[in-house]
Design a protein around this motif. Structure first.
Motif, mmCIF file in Angstrom:
data_model
loop_
_atom_site.group_PDB
_atom_site.id
_atom_site.type_symbol
_atom_site.label_atom_id
_atom_site.label_comp_id
_atom_site.label_asym_id
_atom_site.label_seq_id
_atom_site.Cartn_x
_atom_site.Cartn_y
_atom_site.Cartn_z
ATOM 1 N N LYS A 4 0.866 -1.165 -0.150
ATOM 2 C CA LYS A 4 0.081 0.099 -0.026
ATOM 3 C C LYS A 4 0.940 1.243 -0.083
ATOM 4 C CE LYS A 4 -3.911 1.883 2.144
ATOM 5 N NZ LYS A 4 -5.068 1.959 3.178
ATOM 6 N N SER A 5 1.857 1.435 0.518
ATOM 7 C CA SER A 5 2.626 2.380 0.733
ATOM 8 C C SER A 5 3.566 2.607 -0.396
ATOM 9 C CB SER A 5 3.746 2.394 1.893
ATOM 10 O OG SER A 5 4.605 1.242 1.913
ATOM 11 N N MET A 11 1.782 6.877 -6.684
ATOM 12 C CA MET A 11 0.903 7.993 -6.910
ATOM 13 C C MET A 11 1.288 9.362 -6.571
ATOM 14 S SD MET A 11 -2.737 5.987 -5.678
ATOM 15 C CE MET A 11 -3.505 7.316 -5.412
ATOM 16 N N LEU A 12 2.142 9.584 -5.601
ATOM 17 C CA LEU A 12 2.430 10.938 -5.057
ATOM 18 C C LEU A 12 3.669 11.179 -6.488
ATOM 19 C CD1 LEU A 12 2.919 13.092 -3.152
ATOM 20 C CD2 LEU A 12 4.958 11.873 -2.163
ATOM 21 N N GLU A 13 4.462 10.493 -6.880
ATOM 22 C CA GLU A 13 5.441 10.843 -7.989
ATOM 23 C C GLU A 13 4.715 11.237 -9.289
ATOM 24 O OE1 GLU A 13 9.127 11.849 -9.112
ATOM 25 O OE2 GLU A 13 8.535 11.079 -6.816
ATOM 26 N N LYS A 14 3.760 10.380 -9.507
ATOM 27 C CA LYS A 14 2.885 10.716 -10.553
ATOM 28 C C LYS A 14 2.344 12.179 -10.647
ATOM 29 C CE LYS A 14 1.898 6.414 -12.746
ATOM 30 N NZ LYS A 14 0.494 5.635 -13.279
ATOM 31 N N GLU A 15 1.578 12.711 -9.264
ATOM 32 C CA GLU A 15 1.229 13.644 -9.195
ATOM 33 C C GLU A 15 2.207 14.948 -9.189
ATOM 34 O OE1 GLU A 15 -2.039 14.804 -9.128
ATOM 35 O OE2 GLU A 15 -2.462 12.532 -9.710
ATOM 36 N N LYS A 16 3.456 14.605 -8.425
ATOM 37 C CA LYS A 16 4.570 15.597 -8.534
ATOM 38 C C LYS A 16 4.708 15.805 -10.143
ATOM 39 C CE LYS A 16 6.647 14.584 -4.399
ATOM 40 N NZ LYS A 16 7.624 14.193 -3.374
ATOM 41 N N GLU A 17 5.166 14.887 -10.932
ATOM 42 C CA GLU A 17 5.272 15.016 -12.261
ATOM 43 C C GLU A 17 4.177 15.882 -13.014
ATOM 44 O OE1 GLU A 17 6.352 11.203 -13.834
ATOM 45 O OE2 GLU A 17 7.945 11.014 -12.598
ATOM 46 N N ARG A 18 2.960 15.593 -12.640
ATOM 47 C CA ARG A 18 1.872 16.309 -13.425
ATOM 48 C C ARG A 18 1.689 17.655 -12.795
ATOM 49 N NH1 ARG A 18 -2.874 16.953 -11.223
ATOM 50 N NH2 ARG A 18 -4.804 17.608 -12.490
#
Length: 51
Positions: A4-5, A11-18
């Motif tokens: 889960k972590s 997900m966090l990394e993808k959002e940062k890139e976005r």
């Protein structure tokens, strides 16, 4: 780490890139608006080689 972590980190990394891409796009648009206001030749549709 748990599965889960790991998923949350991905997900966090993808959002940062976005967010970075969006911020870059905003900066480009702001520059274009500024050029239009100043009457720059680049604002008249003359290709500058940038996309």
């Amino acid at each position: 780490m748990s599965e889960k972590s790991d998923k949350l980190r991905a997900m966090l990394e993808k959002e940062k890139e976005r967010r970075i891409k969006l911020n870059n796009r905003i900066e480009i648009l702001e520059r274009r608006m500024l050029l239009c206001r100043t009457g720059s030749p680049a604002a008249s549709g003359v290709p500058t080689g940038r996309t």
